[in-house]
Design a protein around this motif. Structure first.
Motif, mmCIF file in Angstrom:
data_model
loop_
_atom_site.group_PDB
_atom_site.id
_atom_site.type_symbol
_atom_site.label_atom_id
_atom_site.label_comp_id
_atom_site.label_asym_id
_atom_site.label_seq_id
_atom_site.Cartn_x
_atom_site.Cartn_y
_atom_site.Cartn_z
ATOM 1 N N LEU A 37 -4.233 0.435 -2.248
ATOM 2 C CA LEU A 37 -3.616 -0.833 -2.605
ATOM 3 C C LEU A 37 -2.909 -0.740 -3.951
ATOM 4 O O LEU A 37 -3.523 -0.380 -4.961
ATOM 5 C CB LEU A 37 -4.692 -1.916 -2.632
ATOM 6 N N GLY A 64 -5.072 12.201 3.812
ATOM 7 C CA GLY A 64 -6.386 12.421 3.223
ATOM 8 C C GLY A 64 -6.831 11.344 2.252
ATOM 9 O O GLY A 64 -7.991 11.330 1.835
ATOM 10 N N LEU A 65 -5.930 10.448 1.885
ATOM 11 C CA LEU A 65 -6.272 9.397 0.920
ATOM 12 C C LEU A 65 -6.243 8.010 1.552
ATOM 13 O O LEU A 65 -6.629 7.030 0.909
ATOM 14 C CB LEU A 65 -5.314 9.437 -0.272
ATOM 15 N N GLY A 66 -5.782 7.909 2.758
ATOM 16 C CA GLY A 66 -5.760 6.621 3.430
ATOM 17 C C GLY A 66 -4.735 5.679 2.837
ATOM 18 O O GLY A 66 -3.691 6.107 2.337
ATOM 19 N N LEU A 67 -5.042 4.391 2.894
ATOM 20 C CA LEU A 67 -4.157 3.373 2.337
ATOM 21 C C LEU A 67 -4.723 2.937 0.987
ATOM 22 O O LEU A 67 -5.863 2.501 0.898
ATOM 23 C CB LEU A 67 -4.096 2.160 3.266
ATOM 24 N N TYR A 121 0.846 -1.187 0.000
ATOM 25 C CA TYR A 121 0.000 0.000 0.000
ATOM 26 C C TYR A 121 0.883 1.239 0.000
ATOM 27 O O TYR A 121 2.010 1.208 0.456
ATOM 28 C CB TYR A 121 -0.857 0.077 1.267
ATOM 29 N N GLN A 173 0.481 5.229 1.578
ATOM 30 C CA GLN A 173 -0.343 6.009 2.489
ATOM 31 C C GLN A 173 -0.046 7.478 2.284
ATOM 32 O O GLN A 173 1.092 7.919 2.452
ATOM 33 C CB GLN A 173 -0.077 5.622 3.945
#
Lengths: 113, 108
Positions: free
Chosen positions: A45, A40-43, A35, A37
């Motif tokens: 894949l 504001g976009l998180g994780l 992933y 990170q």
């Protein structure tokens, strides 16, 4: 305790370089994931693998490739690094099965100059 | 395009209060819904998880509520403590898509 080890905590590379991020897990897990990170976009894949020599694209595979020659090791490759690939990269592993949790490494903070 | 939508982006709660984080998903094939907790400098770690055949799961101060018809699930942290200050991610299988994260700050 499951241990997922990422080879570097911090890495600085130059635009155009080929970059390798390494990940090793010690629990004989079938599944491994990469992933990135970003705030504001998180994780998100990038790639995942269910078995040795198998790989599947995630949501943002462009500019990346992976290698899984051994069960315990999953490598992420930036073919020609670009500044928009500056990010925190997280590797995870998990046992086979749809309801198995993922175990994460502590991440590699990659800066592309 | 986020397959799992998480809100709020940040949350500030007083010590002893209840923290609530919400997530929504679209893919009805998802059948496992974990929550992860991440402290600075560390990778996310599993906090609690639920399968869609139950509507609620509680572990200590942490509870997941699940609404299958609305395709929503939420994390409730009761009696929030400063040590709970972290970033929380919801996720959904099958290939583990994550929400954007919620930064929780619990003020003493």
């Amino acid at each position: 305790d499951v241990k997922v080890t990422q080879s570097s905590r911090y890495l600085v590379k130059r635009t155009g370089e080929k970059v390798f991020l390494e990940c090793v897990q010690d629990m004989d897990h079938e599944n491994m994931f990469w992933y990135r990170q970003d705030p504001g976009l998180g994780l998100r894949l990038i790639y995942f693998s269910y078995d040795v020599k198998m790989k599947e694209k995630g949501d943002i595979p462009e500019g990346y490739s992976v290698s899984r020659e051994k069960k315990e090791r999953f490598s992420l490759i930036l073919e020609s690094a670009s500044t928009n690939q500056t990010s925190m990269y997280l590797c995870a592993s998990g046992a086979q099965g749809r309801d198995q949790p993922q175990h994460f490494g502590d991440g590699t903070r990659l800066s592309i100059l | 395009q986020q397959q799992v939508k998480q809100s709020p982006q940040s949350l500030i709660v007083q010590k002893g209060g209840i923290s609530i984080i919400n997530c929504a998903y679209e893919n009805t094939a998802f059948d496992y819904f974990p929550w992860y907790q991440q402290f600075p400098g560390k990778g996310p770690a599993l906090l609690i998880a639920i399968r869609p055949d139950v509507s609620e799961k509680k572990e200590g101060r942490f509870t997941i509520s699940f609404n299958k018809s609305a395709k929503q699930f939420s994390l409730h942290i009761m009696d929030s403590q400063p040590g709970d200050s972290a970033t929380y991610f919801c996720a959904a299988s099958t290939d583990m898509r994550f929400g954007a994260g919620t930064r929780l700050t619990v003020k003493p």
